[in-house]
Design a protein around this motif. Structure first.
Motif, PDB file in Angstrom:
ATOM      1  N   ASN A 263      -0.994  10.057 -10.581  1.00 14.36           N
ATOM      2  CA  ASN A 263      -2.453   9.961 -10.644  1.00 14.36           C
ATOM      3  C   ASN A 263      -3.036   9.034  -9.580  1.00 14.36           C
ATOM      4  O   ASN A 263      -4.123   8.489  -9.737  1.00 14.36           O
ATOM      5  CB  ASN A 263      -2.892   9.478 -12.032  1.00 14.36           C
ATOM      6  N   LYS A 264      -2.292   8.824  -8.488  1.00 14.64           N
ATOM      7  CA  LYS A 264      -2.809   7.999  -7.403  1.00 14.64           C
ATOM      8  C   LYS A 264      -3.969   8.717  -6.711  1.00 14.64           C
ATOM      9  O   LYS A 264      -3.984   9.942  -6.623  1.00 14.64           O
ATOM     10  CB  LYS A 264      -1.708   7.715  -6.387  1.00 14.64           C
ATOM     11  N   PRO A 265      -4.958   7.954  -6.203  1.00 16.93           N
ATOM     12  CA  PRO A 265      -6.043   8.589  -5.451  1.00 16.93           C
ATOM     13  C   PRO A 265      -5.485   9.306  -4.222  1.00 16.93           C
ATOM     14  O   PRO A 265      -4.654   8.742  -3.496  1.00 16.93           O
ATOM     15  CB  PRO A 265      -6.931   7.408  -5.052  1.00 16.93           C
ATOM     16  N   THR A 266      -5.900  10.542  -4.003  1.00 15.78           N
ATOM     17  CA  THR A 266      -5.455  11.310  -2.849  1.00 15.78           C
ATOM     18  C   THR A 266      -6.630  12.073  -2.254  1.00 15.78           C
ATOM     19  O   THR A 266      -7.633  12.323  -2.913  1.00 15.78           O
ATOM     20  CB  THR A 266      -4.356  12.322  -3.224  1.00 15.78           C
ATOM     21  N   THR A 290     -17.958   4.729   0.368  1.00 14.50           N
ATOM     22  CA  THR A 290     -18.468   4.828   1.739  1.00 14.50           C
ATOM     23  C   THR A 290     -17.496   5.618   2.600  1.00 14.50           C
ATOM     24  O   THR A 290     -16.323   5.779   2.261  1.00 14.50           O
ATOM     25  CB  THR A 290     -18.663   3.430   2.366  1.00 14.50           C
ATOM     26  N   TRP A 291     -18.004   6.107   3.746  1.00 12.10           N
ATOM     27  CA  TRP A 291     -17.176   6.853   4.688  1.00 12.10           C
ATOM     28  C   TRP A 291     -17.492   6.382   6.104  1.00 12.10           C
ATOM     29  O   TRP A 291     -18.643   6.018   6.404  1.00 12.10           O
ATOM     30  CB  TRP A 291     -17.473   8.351   4.617  1.00 12.10           C
ATOM     31  N   THR A 292     -16.505   6.404   6.972  1.00 17.35           N
ATOM     32  CA  THR A 292     -16.718   6.051   8.379  1.00 17.35           C
ATOM     33  C   THR A 292     -15.944   7.008   9.269  1.00 17.35           C
ATOM     34  O   THR A 292     -14.980   7.636   8.840  1.00 17.35           O
ATOM     35  CB  THR A 292     -16.249   4.613   8.679  1.00 17.35           C
ATOM     36  N   THR A 293     -16.367   7.114  10.527  1.00 18.50           N
ATOM     37  CA  THR A 293     -15.680   7.931  11.528  1.00 18.50           C
ATOM     38  C   THR A 293     -15.280   7.047  12.698  1.00 18.50           C
ATOM     39  O   THR A 293     -16.005   6.118  13.054  1.00 18.50           O
ATOM     40  CB  THR A 293     -16.568   9.080  12.020  1.00 18.50           C
ATOM     41  N   SER A 318     -12.375   6.844   4.049  1.00 10.38           N
ATOM     42  CA  SER A 318     -13.203   6.684   2.853  1.00 10.38           C
ATOM     43  C   SER A 318     -12.756   5.433   2.109  1.00 10.38           C
ATOM     44  O   SER A 318     -11.565   5.227   1.881  1.00 10.38           O
ATOM     45  CB  SER A 318     -13.082   7.907   1.946  1.00 10.38           C
ATOM     46  N   THR A 319     -13.732   4.603   1.735  1.00 10.12           N
ATOM     47  CA  THR A 319     -13.448   3.427   0.915  1.00 10.12           C
ATOM     48  C   THR A 319     -13.854   3.734  -0.514  1.00 10.12           C
ATOM     49  O   THR A 319     -15.002   4.108  -0.783  1.00 10.12           O
ATOM     50  CB  THR A 319     -14.207   2.195   1.420  1.00 10.12           C
ATOM     51  N   LEU A 320     -12.900   3.606  -1.436  1.00  9.20           N
ATOM     52  CA  LEU A 320     -13.160   3.922  -2.837  1.00  9.20           C
ATOM     53  C   LEU A 320     -13.834   2.745  -3.544  1.00  9.20           C
ATOM     54  O   LEU A 320     -13.898   1.635  -3.027  1.00  9.20           O
ATOM     55  CB  LEU A 320     -11.855   4.274  -3.545  1.00  9.20           C
ATOM     56  N   THR A 321     -14.333   2.994  -4.725  1.00 11.14           N
ATOM     57  CA  THR A 321     -14.992   1.938  -5.507  1.00 11.14           C
ATOM     58  C   THR A 321     -14.019   0.825  -5.862  1.00 11.14           C
ATOM     59  O   THR A 321     -14.424  -0.301  -6.146  1.00 11.14           O
ATOM     60  CB  THR A 321     -15.589   2.533  -6.795  1.00 11.14           C
ATOM     61  N   THR A 322     -12.724   1.135  -5.826  1.00 12.05           N
ATOM     62  CA  THR A 322     -11.701   0.115  -6.113  1.00 12.05           C
ATOM     63  C   THR A 322     -11.355  -0.725  -4.889  1.00 12.05           C
ATOM     64  O   THR A 322     -10.601  -1.690  -4.979  1.00 12.05           O
ATOM     65  CB  THR A 322     -10.413   0.790  -6.607  1.00 12.05           C
ATOM     66  N   GLY A 323     -11.885  -0.331  -3.736  1.00 15.74           N
ATOM     67  CA  GLY A 323     -11.561  -1.014  -2.490  1.00 15.74           C
ATOM     68  C   GLY A 323     -10.455  -0.339  -1.710  1.00 15.74           C
ATOM     69  O   GLY A 323     -10.228  -0.662  -0.533  1.00 15.74           O
ATOM     70  N   LYS A 324      -9.731   0.594  -2.309  1.00 15.00           N
ATOM     71  CA  LYS A 324      -8.663   1.321  -1.626  1.00 15.00           C
ATOM     72  C   LYS A 324      -9.256   2.225  -0.559  1.00 15.00           C
ATOM     73  O   LYS A 324     -10.339   2.801  -0.740  1.00 15.00           O
ATOM     74  CB  LYS A 324      -7.854   2.153  -2.623  1.00 15.00           C
ATOM     75  N   LYS A 325      -8.545   2.361   0.567  1.00 18.09           N
ATOM     76  CA  LYS A 325      -9.007   3.220   1.658  1.00 18.09           C
ATOM     77  C   LYS A 325      -8.107   4.443   1.792  1.00 18.09           C
ATOM     78  O   LYS A 325      -6.881   4.342   1.702  1.00 18.09           O
ATOM     79  CB  LYS A 325      -9.019   2.443   2.980  1.00 18.09           C
ATOM     80  N   LEU A 326      -8.730   5.598   1.994  1.00 18.16           N
ATOM     81  CA  LEU A 326      -8.025   6.838   2.264  1.00 18.16           C
ATOM     82  C   LEU A 326      -8.453   7.347   3.633  1.00 18.16           C
ATOM     83  O   LEU A 326      -9.648   7.354   3.947  1.00 18.16           O
ATOM     84  CB  LEU A 326      -8.336   7.899   1.203  1.00 18.16           C
ATOM     85  N   SER A 327      -7.485   7.770   4.436  1.00 14.37           N
ATOM     86  CA  SER A 327      -7.799   8.241   5.781  1.00 14.37           C
ATOM     87  C   SER A 327      -7.404   9.705   5.953  1.00 14.37           C
ATOM     88  O   SER A 327      -6.420  10.169   5.375  1.00 14.37           O
ATOM     89  CB  SER A 327      -7.081   7.391   6.833  1.00 14.37           C
ATOM     90  N   CYS A 328      -8.184  10.403   6.762  1.00 14.00           N
ATOM     91  CA  CYS A 328      -7.929  11.812   7.048  1.00 14.00           C
ATOM     92  C   CYS A 328      -8.055  12.035   8.553  1.00 14.00           C
ATOM     93  O   CYS A 328      -9.069  11.675   9.164  1.00 14.00           O
ATOM     94  CB  CYS A 328      -8.932  12.694   6.300  1.00 14.00           C
ATOM     95  N   LYS A 329      -7.022  12.604   9.156  1.00 11.75           N
ATOM     96  CA  LYS A 329      -7.057  12.934  10.576  1.00 11.75           C
ATOM     97  C   LYS A 329      -7.744  14.285  10.745  1.00 11.75           C
ATOM     98  O   LYS A 329      -7.319  15.289  10.164  1.00 11.75           O
ATOM     99  CB  LYS A 329      -5.642  12.994  11.138  1.00 11.75           C
TER     100      LYS A 329
END
Length: 412
Positions: A263-266, A290-293, A318-329
């Motif tokens: 159930n990890k954020p993906t 939030t999201w950044t490019t 993307s920065t999640l509400t928990t502070g975790k960051k997810l990146s997409c190439k």
């Protein structure tokens, strides 16, 4: 995938089932089509008529895969197949000047979808093709209507394949509303991961969510999702997913996808998009804040919507509400461009030019302001140019806000 789903549903609703029992045979061959004069949009595609289709009229319905725009209305006169020497064929030259949205007929490098049907309610599913399939023969591959409608699992059609292009053009890989995996082909800017995400996100909106795939004993969405991940991963491992136009998909589903207990954020690990197209940055098991490019000239992101602008590679974070960051190439595979650099139009008439991208602004300052003008609105992906007066002019067109292109217009 959503465009394909909507097209299949509309067609499925329009067609009624025959009261008689029909079966299709792929063993009785009408003969593969041979078209020695096939060149670009000039030529024919053939359909091997199943021996027990009892219809007296046969049709080919064709549309642009990406836009969903069809050349003609369903089973209208211009969709009718010709039978000669025991063969059914469709002359693709009929498509030229079909309508203002597809003005030049079949074009090389553009992906299309075709369906065959008769006047008694028999029809095939859609199969992808382009000008490389001119002269080829399509045939049904099963004697049963076992191809499930993408949205309504109670409706079925005949599966279909090409004889000479079976490893290059075929049924698009997709997941039906009931969770049935169908097809094997993906376009260059898609991935199996993206297709699974689209199904997972769209599932709550399906009108028949109580149905479940005959491929599985699952009776809940989460269990079926886990099975889909495993089944598609198996298809990848044995080389059963192909790129449209040729090539086997070599990617892998991340390990996180295999276990339903994880159930990890993906989110997407990578995406390929054409200039001007968009994709939502979806997050599973988490909420994006939030999201950044990393390069706003290649792709932008706003409220999770990624928009491809110019050819290149960019990282969307993307920065999640928990502070975790997810990146997409994100790889943008095309640069903004026009389908034509010069166009001719009659006085009072309209010419159409397509874009790889969107018109973020239109500059109507020409060398001769009385010659022609663009009637499209901002953010259009197709330009309509109206001829006003005989002469020549040059239009300045800014695409995606990153590149200005010139279009020479000659009004006759």
């Amino acid at each position: 995938m959503k465009k394909i789903i909507s097209i299949l549903l509309v067609i499925g609703v329009l067609m009624s089932f025959s009261t008689a029992m029909f079966t299709a045979s792929a063993t009785e061959s009408v003969g593969a089509g041979t078209d020695t004069n096939a060149s670009e949009a000039i030529g024919k595609v053939y359909f091997e008529k199943p021996s027990v289709w009892a219809g007296t009229s046969f049709y080919a319905h064709i549309w642009e895969t990406e836009s969903g725009t069809s050349f003609f209305g369903w089973q209208t006169k211009k969709e009718k197949l010709t039978e000669k020497g025991g063969k059914l064929y469709y002359d693709l030259s009929i498509l030229k000047d079909a309508n203002e949205w597809i003005p030049d007929g079949l074009q090389p490098g553009v992906d299309y979808t075709i369906m065959f049907s008769d006047n008694l309610g028999n029809e095939t599913c859609g199969i992808m093709f382009n000008t490389n399939c001119i002269g080829d023969t399509a045939y049904v591959t099963s004697n049963k209507k076992n191809f499930e409608n993408a949205v309504d699992p109670t409706m079925h059609t005949y599966p279909i394949a090409w004889k000479d292009n079976a490893k290059k053009y075929g049924i698009p890989l997709h997941i039906t509303s009931a969770g049935t995996i169908q097809g094997q082909f993906i376009v260059s800017d898609s991935t199996p991961i993206k297709i699974i995400y689209d199904w997972d996100q769209s599932y709550p909106t399906y009108p028949n969510s109580s149905f479940y795939s005959p491929q599985s004993s699952a009776r809940d969405h989460r269990t079926r999702l886990a099975e889909i991940k495993n089944e598609i991963n198996n298809m990848i491992n044995v080389g059963e997913i192909y790129y449209v136009g040729g090539g086997v998909y070599k990617g892998k589903l991340p390990a996180d996808w295999i276990s339903p207990q994880n159930n990890k954020p993906t989110s997407y690990l990578s995406l390929c998009l054409k200039s001007g197209t968009s994709q939502i940055f979806r997050v599973n098991n988490g909420k994006a804040k939030t999201w950044t490019t990393s390069n706003k000239n290649v792709a932008t992101v706003r409220n999770g919507k990624i928009t491809a602008l110019n050819k290149g590679t960019v990282t969307i974070t993307s920065t999640l509400t928990t502070g975790k960051k997810l990146s997409c190439k994100v790889t943008v595979t095309t640069a903004p461009k026009l389908s034509k650099t010069t166009v001719k139009v009659k006085k009072g008439g309209t010419a159409v030019v397509k874009l790889d991208g969107k018109v973020s602004s239109i500059n109507n300052k020409y060398t001769n302001t009385k010659v022609a003008k663009i009637t499209s609105k901002a953010n259009a992906t197709t330009l309509k140019i109206k001829g006003l007066k005989k002469g020549t002019t040059t239009l300045k067109i800014k695409v995606n806000g990153v590149k200005t292109l010139n279009l020479k217009v000659k009004v006759k």
